[in-house]
Design a protein around this motif. Structure first.
Motif, mmCIF file in Angstrom:
data_model
loop_
_atom_site.group_PDB
_atom_site.id
_atom_site.type_symbol
_atom_site.label_atom_id
_atom_site.label_comp_id
_atom_site.label_asym_id
_atom_site.label_seq_id
_atom_site.Cartn_x
_atom_site.Cartn_y
_atom_site.Cartn_z
ATOM 1 N N SER A 45 0.855 -1.181 0.000
ATOM 2 C CA SER A 45 0.000 0.000 0.000
ATOM 3 C C SER A 45 0.894 1.235 0.000
ATOM 4 C CB SER A 45 -0.911 0.007 1.229
ATOM 5 O OG SER A 45 -0.134 0.079 2.421
ATOM 6 N N GLY A 46 0.281 2.401 0.051
ATOM 7 C CA GLY A 46 1.049 3.627 0.099
ATOM 8 C C GLY A 46 1.863 3.746 1.366
ATOM 9 N N GLY A 51 4.301 -4.053 1.522
ATOM 10 C CA GLY A 51 3.458 -4.732 2.491
ATOM 11 C C GLY A 51 4.212 -4.982 3.792
ATOM 12 N N THR A 52 3.646 -5.807 4.649
ATOM 13 C CA THR A 52 4.288 -6.178 5.909
ATOM 14 C C THR A 52 4.364 -7.693 6.012
ATOM 15 O OG1 THR A 52 2.186 -6.175 7.124
ATOM 16 C CG2 THR A 52 3.438 -4.108 7.073
ATOM 17 N N ASP A 53 5.273 -8.176 6.878
ATOM 18 C CA ASP A 53 5.432 -9.620 7.023
ATOM 19 C C ASP A 53 4.581 -10.142 8.177
ATOM 20 O OD1 ASP A 53 6.751 -8.894 9.316
ATOM 21 O OD2 ASP A 53 8.731 -9.549 8.655
ATOM 22 N N THR A 54 4.763 -11.396 8.506
ATOM 23 C CA THR A 54 3.945 -12.039 9.538
ATOM 24 C C THR A 54 4.253 -11.532 10.937
ATOM 25 O OG1 THR A 54 5.561 -13.845 9.634
ATOM 26 C CG2 THR A 54 3.664 -14.148 8.194
ATOM 27 N N LEU A 55 5.307 -10.732 11.079
ATOM 28 C CA LEU A 55 5.648 -10.150 12.379
ATOM 29 C C LEU A 55 5.295 -8.666 12.445
ATOM 30 C CD1 LEU A 55 9.164 -11.817 12.892
ATOM 31 C CD2 LEU A 55 6.953 -12.554 13.823
ATOM 32 N N PHE A 60 9.444 -3.547 2.883
ATOM 33 C CA PHE A 60 10.374 -2.742 2.093
ATOM 34 C C PHE A 60 11.688 -2.551 2.838
ATOM 35 C CE2 PHE A 60 12.188 1.402 0.909
ATOM 36 C CZ PHE A 60 12.292 1.253 -0.466
ATOM 37 N N ALA A 61 11.602 -2.312 4.137
ATOM 38 C CA ALA A 61 12.803 -2.101 4.942
ATOM 39 C C ALA A 61 13.589 -3.384 5.125
ATOM 40 C CB ALA A 61 12.420 -1.512 6.306
ATOM 41 N N VAL A 62 12.916 -4.469 5.495
ATOM 42 C CA VAL A 62 13.648 -5.695 5.821
ATOM 43 C C VAL A 62 14.201 -6.385 4.578
ATOM 44 C CG1 VAL A 62 12.473 -6.113 8.009
ATOM 45 C CG2 VAL A 62 11.488 -7.023 5.911
ATOM 46 N N VAL A 63 13.608 -6.144 3.411
ATOM 47 C CA VAL A 63 14.159 -6.722 2.181
ATOM 48 C C VAL A 63 15.540 -6.130 1.885
ATOM 49 C CG1 VAL A 63 13.944 -6.607 -0.333
ATOM 50 C CG2 VAL A 63 12.080 -7.518 1.014
ATOM 51 N N TRP A 64 15.668 -4.815 2.029
ATOM 52 C CA TRP A 64 16.963 -4.190 1.769
ATOM 53 C C TRP A 64 17.982 -4.547 2.843
ATOM 54 C CZ3 TRP A 64 17.694 -2.645 -2.921
ATOM 55 C CH2 TRP A 64 16.654 -2.115 -3.667
#
Length: 269
Positions: A45-46, A51-55, A60-64
């Motif tokens: 979403s904006g 999106g967000t993970d199961t936690l 976007f942050a944790v992928v990088w």
């Protein structure tokens, strides 16, 4: 002679991914590991681009940030494997025929055993998986193909006049390796080293996906994919597609660069 064009697409994609992982602290505000119980498994979403993970963490942050861990493991394990391969392959190439045959048979035996089994055994001996132990385990179990290539190159170089002259004048192993052998064979094996980075990233991701690699509190592309196993059943497709896309693109880019270097070397040869 017509030269093969540089694979600009893989180079640019890899540059964006690497720079994004390294510089993620500049465009990710706050704590990338912050969990929000009210935003668990939300679609892109904006507010949350990936999106967000199961936690409840912003994907976007944790992928990088996770990509940084995956790249560190890939580079560190490749460095370890390359150093071992250089030493082992050079010793085998300079050794007498019987010693060389024995060393190559040992290499083939080690290559016949699945690498993941070796990695699991070594990480168990180390008391569990972390960035260092996983990198070392993958490195010390993945040097064999590079060593075989180096051995073949050294067998051709050892009769060269400059190598014979250095040995006649009392040049030691490491002197000959540093001054005469490595400068003449590193270019020929560089494509294997580059491709090896991608394969080591894939190995770490496979182990973490199966829950056998990094602990879940250490974010990498593999651990993110491991969280997606249950999420897919609930339709949270972004938890698999987005980290998986980053992982696959990185592996393919390293593979394509290695293939380009191999073909370029064949044309020169």
């Amino acid at each position: 002679m017509k030269t093969r064009k540089l694979p600009w697409a893989p180079i640019l994609i890899l540059a964006v991914i690497i720079c994004g992982c390294i510089l993620s602290g500049l465009f990710i505000p706050g704590d990338p590991y912050r969990m929000d119980p009210s935003a668990i498994s939300q679609a892109p979403s904006g507010e949350h681009l990936f999106g967000t993970d199961t936690l409840g963490r912003d994907l976007f942050a944790v992928v990088w940030v996770g990509g940084r861990i995956s790249l560190i493991i890939g580079l560190l394990s490749t460095l370890i494997a390359t150093l071992i391969a250089i030493l082992y392959g050079t010793v085998s190439g300079l050794a007498a025929d019987r010693v060389d045959d024995g060393m190559m048979r040992l290499t083939e035996i080690l290559m016949s055993v699945p690498q993941i089994l070796f990695v699991l055994f070594l990480t168990a001996l180390a008391g569990g998986g972390n960035i260092l132990t996983i990198s070392v385990a993958i490195g010390v179990t993945g040097w064999m193909p590079i060593a075989k290539m180096i051995r073949s190159e050294v067998r051709q170089l050892r009769s060269a006049g400059f190598v014979l002259a250095a040995r006649t004048m009392g040049g030691g192993f490491f002197y000959i390796l540093r001054r005469h052998l490595m400068p003449n064979y590193l270019a020929q094996v560089s494509y294997m080293i580059v491709s090896h980075i991608g394969s080591t990233i894939a190995t770490e991701a496979t182990l973490s996906f199966l829950g056998l690699g990094l602990p879940s509190n250490v974010v990498s592309w593999g651990t993110l994919l491991s969280l997606s196993q249950k999420a897919v059943l609930t339709g949270a497709w972004w938890l698999l597609i987005i980290p998986g896309t980053f992982l696959v693109l990185t592996i393919l880019c390293f593979t394509e660069l290695g293939e380009y270097m191999r073909r370029a070397d064949q044309k020169i040869g």
